[in-house]
Design an enzyme around this catalytic site. Sequence first.
Site, PDB file in Angstrom:
ATOM      1  CG  ASP A  14      -9.870  39.111  26.977  1.00 22.39           C
ATOM      2  OD1 ASP A  14      -9.431  40.066  26.329  1.00 22.39           O
ATOM      3  OD2 ASP A  14      -9.819  37.922  26.593  1.00 22.39           O
ATOM      4  CG  ASP A 112      -7.611  43.064  24.745  1.00 25.11           C
ATOM      5  OD1 ASP A 112      -6.482  42.601  24.957  1.00 25.11           O
ATOM      6  OD2 ASP A 112      -8.542  42.405  24.253  1.00 25.11           O
ATOM      7  CD  GLU A 113      -5.912  39.130  28.212  1.00 20.59           C
ATOM      8  OE1 GLU A 113      -5.771  38.344  29.149  1.00 20.59           O
ATOM      9  OE2 GLU A 113      -5.359  38.987  27.108  1.00 20.59           O
TER      10      GLU A 113
HETATM   11 MG   LIG Z   1      -9.381  40.455  24.211  1.00 15.19          MG
END
Ligand SMILES: [Mg+2]
Length: 395
Positions: A14, A112-113
């Site tokens: 993350d 973003d993960e």
């Molecule tokens: Mg994040």
Amino acid sequence: MQKPLSPRIVLHLDMDAFYAAVEQLDHPAYRGKPVVVGADPKGGSGRGVVATCSYEARQFGIHSAMPISQAYRRCPQAVFVFPRFPRYTEISRQVMRLLQEYSPQLLQISIDEAFIDITQTANFHGGAKVLAEKIKARIKNEVGLTASVGVAPNMFIAKVASDLRKPDGLTICAAGQEKNFLAPLPVKKLWGVGPKTEAHLQKMGFSTIGQIAQCPQKLLAEKLGKWGAHLWELANGIDERPVEDWGPRKSISQEHTYDQDVADSKIVEQTIWKIADGLSADMRNADLKGQVLTLKIRLEGFETFTRQRKLPEFTNDAETMRQLALEIFRNFDRRGKKVRLIGLGMSHLNNVGGEQLSLFQTAEQTRRDKVAGLLDAVRAKHGDEAATRASLLEK
Ligand SMILES: [Mg+2]
């Protein structure tokens, strides 16, 4: 014939304060300052919300989803900027490509993960910890940003772990430590538990995950239905979902969970019969044909297996899928164990006709309809909040 069941190693990555971090990367003048990415604050009268803010801004009590006017009141001197999605997407792709070098089994769940399954690859890199450190270091050096990473035997715990030490964190839960790892954490860390459900669970006397884990599963199922049984599984560190792309572009599937585990093969074969019909209908509706058939079998005790076969041609024909699925099922040695779930999926998809784009839109629509139906069901039972969270899980 079957591989012994060894623990999996799942890594969740993350990016830290992603949009804000990209802004600080691209604008050195923003570094070390509170940066708020989101709507225009218009001197405190703006509408809209905060998308992401830098850690410096968080010290003022600003957080994602907060009204931008409130963020402005808390810190008028912050740098307020509009999101630049093309740039975030560009960096996201760079990060995902880098991750893919460490495992082909990647599931991206947001910009973003992502999860990667490193069960097969960790040893080539000196073990899971060294691999995780390498990934973090490369993202720092090659992209210029920090990420937090969780490593665990399944996706649920890996995601909980990556969130424990942010920013720039690395948290590992070794196999066998699942329950100890989760026990002291508050119930809101369980997937699907939002503020309303949290309050409800607290009323029932549960404030930590460990307390739920110790409660008999039957009792939770009685009080909260299937949802309760699922919570119990998560609380006990059980999450067998494989790290694979669930997107409609790559595969389409249907499955059935029995109310009670089934021993009789004839009953399972009847289910396969029905699922093949349903899957075929879905595929025809979505203009899809596939070439690889996957049979998914979950046994009592939650052991899950998948078996794949390639077909000579692209198909969405119910009879063809059914025959192959039955053949795989009849050859599968379940060692006398009962069946909890059976599922059929098709991948290596090709469209029947028309452009790729319209194909994807149709498939996406099918998926949405399904999720919509599921959400209605969850809502009817547990209220809106549960449904919203369930939708995130369903992806
Ligand atoms: Mg994040």
